[in-house]
Design a protein around this motif. Structure first.
Motif, PDB file in Angstrom:
ATOM      1  N   ARG A 106       8.025  47.380  28.301  1.00 53.76           N
ATOM      2  CA  ARG A 106       8.516  46.362  29.220  1.00 53.76           C
ATOM      3  C   ARG A 106       9.122  46.984  30.471  1.00 53.76           C
ATOM      4  NH1 ARG A 106      12.435  43.207  25.939  1.00 53.76           N
ATOM      5  NH2 ARG A 106      11.743  44.367  24.156  1.00 53.76           N
ATOM      6  N   LYS A 107       9.575  48.241  30.391  1.00 54.07           N
ATOM      7  CA  LYS A 107      10.177  48.909  31.550  1.00 54.07           C
ATOM      8  C   LYS A 107       9.121  49.465  32.516  1.00 54.07           C
ATOM      9  CE  LYS A 107      14.097  50.570  28.852  1.00 54.07           C
ATOM     10  NZ  LYS A 107      14.750  51.793  28.359  1.00 54.07           N
ATOM     11  N   VAL A 108       7.881  49.563  32.055  1.00 54.29           N
ATOM     12  CA  VAL A 108       6.831  50.182  32.862  1.00 54.29           C
ATOM     13  C   VAL A 108       6.450  49.261  34.015  1.00 54.29           C
ATOM     14  CG1 VAL A 108       4.420  50.943  32.852  1.00 54.29           C
ATOM     15  CG2 VAL A 108       5.909  51.504  30.934  1.00 54.29           C
ATOM     16  N   ILE A 109       6.249  49.847  35.183  1.00 50.77           N
ATOM     17  CA  ILE A 109       5.742  49.095  36.328  1.00 50.77           C
ATOM     18  C   ILE A 109       4.231  49.287  36.325  1.00 50.77           C
ATOM     19  CG2 ILE A 109       5.770  48.854  38.832  1.00 50.77           C
ATOM     20  CD1 ILE A 109       8.577  50.065  38.781  1.00 50.77           C
ATOM     21  N   TRP A 110       3.520  48.234  35.946  1.00 54.18           N
ATOM     22  CA  TRP A 110       2.071  48.328  35.799  1.00 54.18           C
ATOM     23  C   TRP A 110       1.405  48.211  37.160  1.00 54.18           C
ATOM     24  CZ3 TRP A 110       0.357  49.927  31.279  1.00 54.18           C
ATOM     25  CH2 TRP A 110       1.183  49.773  30.182  1.00 54.18           C
ATOM     26  N   PRO A 111       0.332  48.998  37.406  1.00 53.42           N
ATOM     27  CA  PRO A 111      -0.367  48.904  38.703  1.00 53.42           C
ATOM     28  C   PRO A 111      -1.167  47.605  38.793  1.00 53.42           C
ATOM     29  CG  PRO A 111      -1.473  50.482  37.264  1.00 53.42           C
ATOM     30  CD  PRO A 111      -0.238  50.050  36.558  1.00 53.42           C
ATOM     31  N   THR A 112      -1.339  47.162  40.039  1.00 49.77           N
ATOM     32  CA  THR A 112      -2.168  45.974  40.268  1.00 49.77           C
ATOM     33  C   THR A 112      -3.631  46.365  40.119  1.00 49.77           C
ATOM     34  OG1 THR A 112      -2.336  46.388  42.633  1.00 49.77           O
ATOM     35  CG2 THR A 112      -0.472  45.030  41.881  1.00 49.77           C
ATOM     36  N   GLN A 115      -4.683  48.664  42.995  1.00 51.72           N
ATOM     37  CA  GLN A 115      -4.195  50.034  42.821  1.00 51.72           C
ATOM     38  C   GLN A 115      -5.004  50.758  41.747  1.00 51.72           C
ATOM     39  OE1 GLN A 115      -0.160  49.077  41.845  1.00 51.72           O
ATOM     40  NE2 GLN A 115       0.606  49.561  43.900  1.00 51.72           N
TER      41      GLN A 115
END
Length: 150
Positions: A106-112, A115
């Protein structure tokens, strides 16, 4: 003796001016230590320094022969008593692991999507370039070895 010689001797007798900004890290630490209020640690040590060694010692370094502070570390940290802990079952440990993994994800910033396509393209182009480079070097060395040894 001329006037210029006499003035030169007077200039040599004067002490050189201290630079407005310390050049070395040790000089900066010494300057910070002397600028601390009296209540801060190290201020009394800088004021009561009696030897050259004490004056050149950085403010954060303490002498080895000084006794330990009252709140300092005088004895070893006691070992934890592992017998007090109750043994958690395999399913309990596995569920805790899954919960922690989920919390980290949940802390991960997932790429669009855009990207991701860009990153994938960059990786594929780089890998293609490296494959071509290694193939080219292999070809050149192979020809060179066959030419040299026949």
């Amino acid at each position: 003796m001329s006037d210029s010689d006499a003035s030169g001797e007077k200039d040599q007798e004067k002490e050189p001016k201290a630079p407005s900004r310390p050049v070395t890290a040790a000089a900066r630490r010494e300057r910070r230590a002397s600028a601390r209020p009296a209540g801060k640690a190290g201020a009394s040590r800088a004021d009561s320094a009696s030897t050259d060694e004490d004056r050149t010692r950085p403010a954060g370094k303490a002498k080895a022969d000084k006794p330990a502070k009252a709140g300092g570390k005088e004895k070893a940290t006691p070992k934890r008593n592992r017998q007090d802990k109750k043994k958690v079952s395999l399913w309990g440990r596995l569920s805790r692991f899954i919960r922690e993994v989920w919390a980290e994800l949940r802390k991960v910033i997932w790429p669009t999507r855009k990207q991701m396509v860009t990153y994938t393209t960059v990786v594929l182009v780089f890998v293609s370039f490296m494959v071509a480079l290694v193939w080219g070097l292999n070809f050149v060395f192979e020809k060179g070895v066959f030419w040299l040894f026949g």
